[in-house]
Design a protein around this motif. Structure first.
Motif, PDB file in Angstrom:
ATOM      1  N   SER A 288       9.728  -1.869 -10.629  1.00 45.29           N
ATOM      2  CA  SER A 288       8.599  -1.946  -9.694  1.00 45.29           C
ATOM      3  C   SER A 288       9.081  -1.716  -8.182  1.00 45.29           C
ATOM      4  CB  SER A 288       7.747  -3.311  -9.846  1.00 45.29           C
ATOM      5  OG  SER A 288       7.134  -3.261 -11.085  1.00 45.29           O
ATOM      6  N   TYR A 289       7.969  -0.795  -7.578  1.00 52.87           N
ATOM      7  CA  TYR A 289       8.253  -0.628  -6.002  1.00 52.87           C
ATOM      8  C   TYR A 289       7.066  -1.157  -5.199  1.00 52.87           C
ATOM      9  CZ  TYR A 289      12.207   2.079  -7.649  1.00 52.87           C
ATOM     10  OH  TYR A 289      13.450   2.470  -8.238  1.00 52.87           O
ATOM     11  N   ASP A 290       7.444  -1.999  -4.152  1.00 52.01           N
ATOM     12  CA  ASP A 290       6.468  -2.149  -3.226  1.00 52.01           C
ATOM     13  C   ASP A 290       5.714  -1.185  -2.307  1.00 52.01           C
ATOM     14  OD1 ASP A 290       5.084  -4.626  -1.501  1.00 52.01           O
ATOM     15  OD2 ASP A 290       6.104  -3.512  -0.122  1.00 52.01           O
ATOM     16  N   VAL A 291       4.457  -0.970  -2.233  1.00 51.39           N
ATOM     17  CA  VAL A 291       3.970   0.176  -1.723  1.00 51.39           C
ATOM     18  C   VAL A 291       4.312   0.111  -0.091  1.00 51.39           C
ATOM     19  CG1 VAL A 291       1.847   1.318  -0.835  1.00 51.39           C
ATOM     20  CG2 VAL A 291       2.098   0.435  -3.119  1.00 51.39           C
ATOM     21  N   GLU A 292       4.488  -1.029   0.584  1.00 48.67           N
ATOM     22  CA  GLU A 292       4.703  -1.016   1.823  1.00 48.67           C
ATOM     23  C   GLU A 292       6.155  -0.684   2.035  1.00 48.67           C
ATOM     24  OE1 GLU A 292       4.476  -3.896   5.724  1.00 48.67           O
ATOM     25  OE2 GLU A 292       3.445  -4.883   4.033  1.00 48.67           O
ATOM     26  N   ASN A 293       7.225  -1.379   1.702  1.00 49.23           N
ATOM     27  CA  ASN A 293       8.570  -1.342   1.703  1.00 49.23           C
ATOM     28  C   ASN A 293       9.279  -0.079   1.239  1.00 49.23           C
ATOM     29  OD1 ASN A 293       8.498  -3.824   3.134  1.00 49.23           O
ATOM     30  ND2 ASN A 293       8.872  -4.840   1.173  1.00 49.23           N
ATOM     31  N   SER A 294       8.601   0.359   0.026  1.00 51.29           N
ATOM     32  CA  SER A 294       9.361   1.513  -0.579  1.00 51.29           C
ATOM     33  C   SER A 294       8.407   2.754  -0.482  1.00 51.29           C
ATOM     34  CB  SER A 294       9.564   1.157  -2.075  1.00 51.29           C
ATOM     35  OG  SER A 294      10.349   0.087  -2.240  1.00 51.29           O
ATOM     36  N   LEU A 295       7.214   2.917  -0.328  1.00 55.90           N
ATOM     37  CA  LEU A 295       6.486   3.835  -0.583  1.00 55.90           C
ATOM     38  C   LEU A 295       5.650   4.519   0.549  1.00 55.90           C
ATOM     39  CD1 LEU A 295       5.103   3.100  -4.104  1.00 55.90           C
ATOM     40  CD2 LEU A 295       7.267   4.165  -3.548  1.00 55.90           C
ATOM     41  N   PHE A 296       5.466   3.674   1.314  1.00 52.64           N
ATOM     42  CA  PHE A 296       4.514   4.311   2.367  1.00 52.64           C
ATOM     43  C   PHE A 296       4.779   3.566   3.600  1.00 52.64           C
ATOM     44  CE2 PHE A 296       0.981   4.640   5.151  1.00 52.64           C
ATOM     45  CZ  PHE A 296       0.900   5.939   5.607  1.00 52.64           C
ATOM     46  N   ASN A 297       5.349   3.892   5.002  1.00 49.17           N
ATOM     47  CA  ASN A 297       5.375   3.334   6.220  1.00 49.17           C
ATOM     48  C   ASN A 297       5.942   4.326   7.284  1.00 49.17           C
ATOM     49  OD1 ASN A 297       8.602   3.230   6.076  1.00 49.17           O
ATOM     50  ND2 ASN A 297       8.216   1.509   4.509  1.00 49.17           N
ATOM     51  N   ASP A 298       6.048   3.832   8.255  1.00 51.27           N
ATOM     52  CA  ASP A 298       6.284   4.576   9.662  1.00 51.27           C
ATOM     53  C   ASP A 298       7.714   5.383   9.310  1.00 51.27           C
ATOM     54  OD1 ASP A 298       4.015   4.338  11.013  1.00 51.27           O
ATOM     55  OD2 ASP A 298       4.824   2.766  12.212  1.00 51.27           O
ATOM     56  N   MET A 299       8.656   4.689   8.804  1.00 50.78           N
ATOM     57  CA  MET A 299       9.823   5.373   8.421  1.00 50.78           C
ATOM     58  C   MET A 299       9.960   6.275   7.674  1.00 50.78           C
ATOM     59  SD  MET A 299      13.813   3.428   8.311  1.00 50.78           S
ATOM     60  CE  MET A 299      14.051   2.934   9.887  1.00 50.78           C
TER      61      MET A 299
ATOM     62  N   GLY B  61      -2.308  -1.505  11.371  1.00 50.96           N
ATOM     63  CA  GLY B  61      -1.104  -1.474  10.943  1.00 50.96           C
ATOM     64  C   GLY B  61      -1.085  -1.200   9.324  1.00 50.96           C
ATOM     65  N   TYR B  62      -2.225  -0.619   8.832  1.00 49.99           N
ATOM     66  CA  TYR B  62      -2.220  -0.068   7.542  1.00 49.99           C
ATOM     67  C   TYR B  62      -2.379  -1.407   6.517  1.00 49.99           C
ATOM     68  CZ  TYR B  62      -0.064   4.206   9.006  1.00 49.99           C
ATOM     69  OH  TYR B  62       0.180   5.391   9.652  1.00 49.99           O
ATOM     70  N   LYS B  63      -2.498  -2.496   7.039  1.00 46.69           N
ATOM     71  CA  LYS B  63      -3.125  -3.757   6.338  1.00 46.69           C
ATOM     72  C   LYS B  63      -3.872  -3.527   5.083  1.00 46.69           C
ATOM     73  CE  LYS B  63      -3.779  -8.840   6.343  1.00 46.69           C
ATOM     74  NZ  LYS B  63      -4.827  -8.580   5.334  1.00 46.69           N
ATOM     75  N   SER B  64      -4.805  -2.926   5.508  1.00 52.68           N
ATOM     76  CA  SER B  64      -6.118  -2.508   4.539  1.00 52.68           C
ATOM     77  C   SER B  64      -5.734  -1.676   3.480  1.00 52.68           C
ATOM     78  CB  SER B  64      -7.413  -1.981   5.168  1.00 52.68           C
ATOM     79  OG  SER B  64      -7.003  -0.772   5.789  1.00 52.68           O
ATOM     80  N   TYR B  65      -4.731  -0.856   3.738  1.00 56.21           N
ATOM     81  CA  TYR B  65      -4.060   0.178   2.993  1.00 56.21           C
ATOM     82  C   TYR B  65      -3.202  -0.684   1.595  1.00 56.21           C
ATOM     83  CZ  TYR B  65      -1.791   4.331   1.194  1.00 56.21           C
ATOM     84  OH  TYR B  65      -1.263   5.483   0.292  1.00 56.21           O
TER      85      TYR B  65
END
Length: 232
Positions: free
Chosen positions: A53-64, A32-36
């Motif tokens: 600041s922006y969190d990578v998972e929530n703001s910058l890269f995820n399935d949505m 689930g991209y955890k290592s990323y």
């Protein structure tokens, strides 16, 4: 010779190109991209007058963000701003082949960008030249009386010191993507970016730099889908 950003492929990017399937190299795992997400700290963004600041998972890269080009919640959305520096901290060692990002602007503009790698222990820029930064500062005598002006010494690096640079045309209110590759790094000839834990990559939008006032057009933008392909 320094290679330029691989802007050619995405120079006329459409929504479809921005939302294409990710190819993240060693991060292509069933976790689930955890290592990323574990490999990067929050992206720190500096602009004239503030930072966010922006969190990578929530703001910058995820399935949505990949499939729908939107954020799950309003608080995750990257706001339009005249960002000068996007600062990415590395939390693990990585050999990076390419970095891609999608941007959306409020006006048609030719975007010019440079990226600078800082290894662990390197001196990071402290006195940054923003669009409104003055050229001189007042000097005072021992009694606190002003006695003249002196040039301010800013410590932004020169474009020639970047690991990659380039430019592309972005059209207003359309998502456009670019890819950074063919990195130039001292001591390496393989054109990968060899990032170490506790190092940083500074993306500088030259249009929004105080060094380019009157030469480049400043612009506000938002961004998503930070995709980093690492081979090791």
């Amino acid at each position: 010779m320094k290679k330029s950003i691989l802007f050619t492929f995405f120079a006329l990017a459409t929504t479809a190109l921005c939302s294409c399937a990710a190819n993240l190299g060693v991060f292509e795992k069933s976790d689930g991209y955890k290592s990323y997400y574990d490999s990067f700290g929050d992206l720190r963004c500096l602009y004239d007058g503030g930072e966010v600041s922006y969190d990578v998972e929530n703001s910058l890269f995820n399935d949505m963000t990949m499939k729908e080009l939107k954020w799950e919640k309003s608080e995750y959305e990257v706001q339009y701003q005249q960002y000068l520096y996007l600062i990415l901290p590395f939390e693990s060692d990585l050999d990076i082949e390419s970095i891609s990002l999608c941007v959306r602007t409020e006006a048609d503009v030719t975007m010019k960008l440079s990226a600078f790698y800082f290894a662990p222990g390197d001196i990071l820029p402290q006195k940054i030249k923003y669009l409104t930064s003055p050229e001189t500062e007042t000097i005072y005598d021992d009694d606190g009386n002003p006695i003249g002006e002196q040039p301010i010494i800013y410590d932004d690096l020169l474009p020639q010191q970047s690991c990659v640079e380039g430019e592309m045309v972005v059209h207003r209110e359309n998502w456009a993507g670019f890819v950074l590759g063919n990195f130039h790094q001292q001591g390496s000839q393989d054109q990968y970016l060899h990032a170490k834990e506790d190092s940083y990559l500074y993306f500088r939008i030259e249009n929004n730099s105080g060094w380019n006032v009157g030469q480049l057009t400043p612009f506000s933008f938002q961004f998503m889908n930070l995709m980093i392909r690492a081979i090791a």
